[in-house]
Design an enzyme around this catalytic site. Structure first.
Site, PDB file in Angstrom:
ATOM      1  N   SER A 164       0.845  -1.207   0.000  1.00 48.90           N
ATOM      2  CA  SER A 164       0.000   0.000   0.000  1.00 48.90           C
ATOM      3  C   SER A 164       0.874   1.247   0.000  1.00 48.90           C
ATOM      4  O   SER A 164       2.069   1.167  -0.314  1.00 48.90           O
ATOM      5  CB  SER A 164      -0.915  -0.023   1.216  1.00 48.90           C
ATOM      6  OG  SER A 164      -1.873   0.999   1.111  1.00 48.90           O
ATOM      7  N   ASN A 165       0.306   2.387   0.322  1.00 50.07           N
ATOM      8  CA  ASN A 165       1.072   3.642   0.415  1.00 50.07           C
ATOM      9  C   ASN A 165       0.552   4.457   1.600  1.00 50.07           C
ATOM     10  O   ASN A 165      -0.362   4.023   2.303  1.00 50.07           O
ATOM     11  CB  ASN A 165       0.972   4.417  -0.900  1.00 50.07           C
ATOM     12  CG  ASN A 165      -0.471   4.689  -1.265  1.00 50.07           C
ATOM     13  OD1 ASN A 165      -1.204   5.301  -0.519  1.00 50.07           O
ATOM     14  ND2 ASN A 165      -0.896   4.184  -2.432  1.00 50.07           N
TER      15      ASN A 165
END
Ligand code: CTP
Length: 397
Positions: free
Chosen positions: A206-207
């Protein structure tokens, strides 16, 4: 001025309840239809007869009496706006905590219309950290909290805590109704947040996106009267206001959901930090630790914004974001062209005040007519307002 507007006025137990009498008169004079709900203790200050005479409507106080039950859900749906004036310290605390021990609170909790709150209390109560905490919670739910005035208080002391004057509340309503009409009839689609790309049953890529910026945009669109759908990746930020929120997890889910809504939207804002790559295969079982290095094969995700740019029709305004760390302007303008968008919002990652999880953002907007709009670093709610105002301006030309 307010002809055809339906206004629900909640009155709570405070000496400032006498000002609510004048407020009802002004609202009726301005053409509004007014229904008054009183808390039981407010009747010690002003009788229901006064309000029912002025509003020409029965005053509601109880959730039910022997003969009938007050439909609190329908009351909140009937109104264009609910005003709680005066809002006592006690009612504010219950609103912040979600308590529901009288009709006014039940209507507040079930109201789908916007709510304006005019607090009134003595200065020491106003300044107490608990009151300030409750007020910030109430604002965070999307309610409009009016400032208190300074002056003579019921205690005889001079200080902050006087309820806003009825004329101030009328002015606020005027602004509210003109603001809330700017995007009436528009259908907006916003996506926001990160996506989670599963590696195996327990891990994902993810980020750092929190979803805050996109959520603020969706809320601002709704405040201006648009009918808003928000496609939201995994985010812990609460969404307030009347927004159709659809929770998704992966880039693929976000793509599939957005594509279904794009043809029906007049304003499309793609603010999500969609993962660019996703694992080629998802491990059925947890991947066990083995060698010193692990190579994951990734495949490109579908670009939602690019797809929207391909299928865009006349009358639709498409807005994308560009998060850049270098060659910011050139890269952002390249995305504007390549993705066939009307506007691109450059999110500067180099400004020390503006970070992924911070409440601050610094943006520059480029449109396809060659205009460039630069903005200062500011809280994301204000940035959202700048973005929406720029879109409105763009659509009006
Ligand atoms: N975007 C999208 N779908 C993707 C990737 C990005 O819709 N699979 C959208 C984002 O929501 C944003 C815009 O494309 O509005 C730009 O995203 P950004 O991450 O800045 O750029 P990318 O196109 O992903 O390119 P790069 O990462 O190489 O800068």
């Amino acid at each position: 001025m307010f002809s055809g507007k339906k206004i629900l006025l909640g009155v709570t137990g405070s000496i400032a309840a006498y000002k609510a009498i004048l407020l009802v008169r002004l609202l009726i004079k301005a053409g509004a239809e007014v229904k008054v709900i009183q808390t039981p203790s407010s009747r010690d200050f002003v009788s229901s007869l006064t309000f029912s005479t002025l509003s020409k409507n029965k005053v509601l106080t109880d959730l039910f009496d022997e003969a009938s039950w007050s439909n609190h859900v329908m009351l909140g749906r009937w109104a264009d706006v609910m005003i709680i004036a005066p809002a006592s310290c006690n009612t504010l605390s219950k609103m912040a905590g979600g308590q529901c021990d009288n009709l006014l609170l039940a209507v507040y909790l079930s109201a789908t219309c916007p709510v304006i709150v005019a607090p009134a209390m003595d200065e020491d109560m106003w300044r107490h950290p608990a009151t300030q905490f409750n007020l910030s919670k109430i604002s965070s739910y999307g309610n409009i909290v009016l400032p208190v005035n300074k002056g003579e208080l019921a205690s005889g002391l001079i200080g902050d805590g006087r309820m806003a004057e009825p004329e101030d509340i009328i002015r606020c309503l005027q602004n509210f109704f003109s603001y809330g009409n700017q995007l009436k009839g528009e259908i907006a689609l916003v996506n926001a947040g990160p996506t989670h790309e599963a590696i195996d049953p327990v891990r994902f890529i993810s980020n750092h996106s929190s979803g805050k910026m996109g959520i603020a945009i969706a809320e601002e669109l709704a405040k201006k009267g648009a009918s808003v759908t928000l496609v939201l990746g995994p985010s812990s930020i609460p969404v307030s206001g009347n927004i159709n929120t659809i929770k998704v997890t992966s880039a693929e889910e976000m793509y599939n959901t957005c594509v279904g809504y794009i043809p029906h939207a007049s304003i499309i804002i793609m603010a999500a930090a969609v993962a660019d790559y996703t694992p080629l295969t998802i491990g059925k079982e947890k991947i066990k630790k083995a060698d010193d290095t692990l190579v994951l094969d990734l495949k490109k995700t579908k670009d939602i914004l690019k797809e929207a740019g391909k299928i865009k029709k006349t009358g639709q305004t498409l807005v994308g974001f560009a998060l850049e760390t270098n060659n910011e302007k050139i890269n952002a303008q390249k995305k504007l062209v390549e993705k066939n968008v009307d506007m691109i919002v450059l999110n500067t990652h180099n400004d020390k005040n503006a970070a992924f999880k911070s409440g601050i953002n610094k943006i520059t907007i480029f449109d396809k007519r060659g205009n460039e709009y630069n903005f200062e670093a500011k809280p994301k709610k204000e940035v959202a307002r700048d973005i929406i105002n720029t879109i409105i301006q763009y659509r009006n030309v």
